[in-house]
Design a protein around this motif. Structure first.
Motif, short mmCIF file in Angstrom:
data_model
loop_
_atom_site.label_atom_id
_atom_site.label_comp_id
_atom_site.label_asym_id
_atom_site.label_seq_id
_atom_site.Cartn_x
_atom_site.Cartn_y
_atom_site.Cartn_z
N ARG A 96 11.44 62.67 54.49
CA ARG A 96 12.13 61.70 54.41
C ARG A 96 13.68 61.93 54.70
O ARG A 96 14.48 60.90 54.87
CB ARG A 96 12.32 61.19 52.66
N ARG A 138 15.98 57.45 58.83
CA ARG A 138 16.26 58.33 57.56
C ARG A 138 17.24 59.15 57.50
O ARG A 138 17.89 59.26 58.57
CB ARG A 138 14.92 58.99 57.62
N LYS A 149 6.38 67.01 39.20
CA LYS A 149 7.04 66.11 40.17
C LYS A 149 8.20 66.74 40.73
O LYS A 149 9.41 65.87 40.65
CB LYS A 149 7.52 64.73 39.46
N SER A 187 6.13 60.98 59.14
CA SER A 187 6.92 59.98 58.48
C SER A 187 6.94 60.61 56.86
O SER A 187 7.71 60.03 56.01
CB SER A 187 6.39 58.57 58.41
N ARG A 188 6.19 61.48 56.56
CA ARG A 188 6.21 62.16 55.26
C ARG A 188 7.59 62.73 55.01
O ARG A 188 8.07 63.06 53.71
CB ARG A 188 5.00 63.07 55.07
N ASP A 238 6.11 66.40 44.08
CA ASP A 238 6.05 65.07 44.49
C ASP A 238 6.14 64.81 45.61
O ASP A 238 7.06 64.90 46.50
CB ASP A 238 7.21 64.23 43.78
N ARG A 239 4.94 64.61 46.37
CA ARG A 239 4.86 64.47 47.84
C ARG A 239 5.46 63.02 48.41
O ARG A 239 5.38 63.10 49.68
CB ARG A 239 3.47 64.52 48.28
N SER A 240 6.10 62.33 47.62
CA SER A 240 6.83 61.17 48.19
C SER A 240 8.36 61.56 48.55
O SER A 240 9.22 60.87 48.72
CB SER A 240 6.91 59.97 47.08
N ARG A 241 8.63 62.91 48.00
CA ARG A 241 10.12 63.51 48.09
C ARG A 241 9.99 64.49 48.95
O ARG A 241 9.94 65.78 48.07
CB ARG A 241 10.66 63.51 46.70
#
Length: 385
Positions: free
Chosen positions: A253, A273, A132, A250-251, A226-229
């Motif tokens: 951040r 952002r 992650k 939008s990926r 961790d592809r959300s960060r």
């Protein structure tokens, strides 16, 4: 109009006006005895660093610079926390890339392969470790290959980030593909075209989105990301491309622009952002480059504007670290090589730790006595202190 950009060590890099406002040139002739191969400073994080390269082909679009190519080819260099500390160190660049760099920089009188002997810290093809992990995309300045941001990439990887450095093909003096095929700078002949900067950043945004699409299936270690960060950092037009990419994808951040004139238009409704401007004196509020002033008003989220006293356009790259190997004396008033690297690494890591890890960084909130060169700007007052 093509001009010469002086680097922190006095090295002159040929670049286009799309990168930044003109900077008075200095001589590129060596002025001292070369010190031998350059050595990049050791990363300060807890993790050993590994590196590997991916070669991707986007068949959904033609190459914007090579009219004979019906697909866009990209080289992506990954740096990441590694399982092992010992092993073969990755090359900084190939002898051919060094030769082309020397020609572009106007350096004569020393071996053409000098830059290829630069000592790095990452172990080639080492196994990745961790889970992650945040992802940072790096984009270099116009005419510069990804290797010119190696010191920053190694530092971030040692701190627990996966770094994906994108070589934007035909926009630098050399991108080497498997088999030794070298793609040189076709875009360099187009830098006076109307809308050149806007076109470059749009193309780089497409490059980065494609890389993010492809990474899960093309790297064995991608499951550790961790592809959300995800954040993006760039120097010069690479920094401008960070803004352009965030507007379109939008990926991503959070973003950092290191001394790059911006071109992408932010929606009038604003952009929330996190974003950091880090620049040289040409980017003080109300200065000769007004693109940051324009964009600042539309940044509605967390934002900072920092200027480094004495910095030149390439202070935020490896340029000053390479100067001794090229026999070039540092310019008066410019931060010494080790200090320039420390400043860049420290502030990049602080921003990323805060916005990808949720770790508040007081360093970003006020001037630091430890780093008095770094001024916090108040654009509404047109001051930096």
């Amino acid at each position: 109009m093509r001009h010469l950009l002086a680097v922190a060590a006095g090295l002159v890099v040929l670049a286009a006006s799309a990168c930044s406002a003109p900077i008075p040139p200095r001589s590129a002739a060596p002025s001292a005895t070369p010190t031998g191969p350059a050595t990049l400073p050791a990363p300060t994080g807890a993790h050993p660093v590994g590196t590997t390269a991916l070669y991707l082909k986007d068949t959904s679009r033609p190459d914007p610079w090579n009219l004979d190519a019906d697909a866009r080819e990209l080289k992506v260099t990954l740096w990441y926390p590694a399982e092992q500390r010992d092993g073969q160190r990755a090359p900084y660049m190939t002898p051919k890339e060094s030769e082309l760099a020397m020609g572009r920089y106007g350096i004569a009188g020393i071996p053409d392969d000098t830059l290829s002997k630069t000592r790095t810290n990452a172990v080639k093809d080492a196994g990745p470790t961790g889970r992650k992990l945040p992802l940072v995309v790096l984009s270099p300045g116009f005419t510069n290959p990804m290797s010119t941001l190696t010191s920053l990439a190694e530092e971030l990887a040692s701190r627990g980030y996966v770094v994906a450095g994108v070589d934007h093909t035909y926009e630098s003096y050399a991108t080497t593909f498997p088999g030794g095929r070298v793609a040189e700078c076709l875009a360099c002949d187009s830098d006076t075209d109307p809308g050149f900067g806007a076109g470059v950043v749009a193309g780089r945004a497409a490059d980065v989105s494609f890389v993010l699409d492809q990474l899960p299936s093309r790297w064995d270690g991608s499951g550790r990301i961790d592809r959300s960060r995800i954040a993006m950092v760039g120097q010069s037009i690479g920094g401008a491309s960070a803004m352009a990419t965030m507007v379109k994808d939008s990926r991503v951040r959070a973003g950092i622009d290191m001394d790059g004139t911006t071109y992408a238009r932010i929606p009038k409704s604003g952009f929330s952002r996190p974003f950091l401007f880090l620049g040289s004196a040409q980017h003080v509020p109300g200065g000769r480059d007004t693109s940051w002033d324009r964009d600042w008003k539309l940044l509605t989220g967390w934002k900072r504007w920092l200027v480094v006293t004495g910095a030149e356009h390439s202070t935020f790259t490896d340029a000053s670290l390479l100067a001794g190997a090229l026999g070039i004396k540092p310019a008066y008033g410019v931060p010494p090589a080790a200090r320039a690297a420390e400043l860049t690494r420290t502030y990049m890591a602080a921003f990323l730790d805060q916005h990808l890890r949720g770790e508040r960084q007081p360093l970003l909130d006020k001037p630091s006595p430890r780093y008095p060169e770094v001024k916090l700007c108040a654009p509404d007052k047109k001051t930096c202190a």
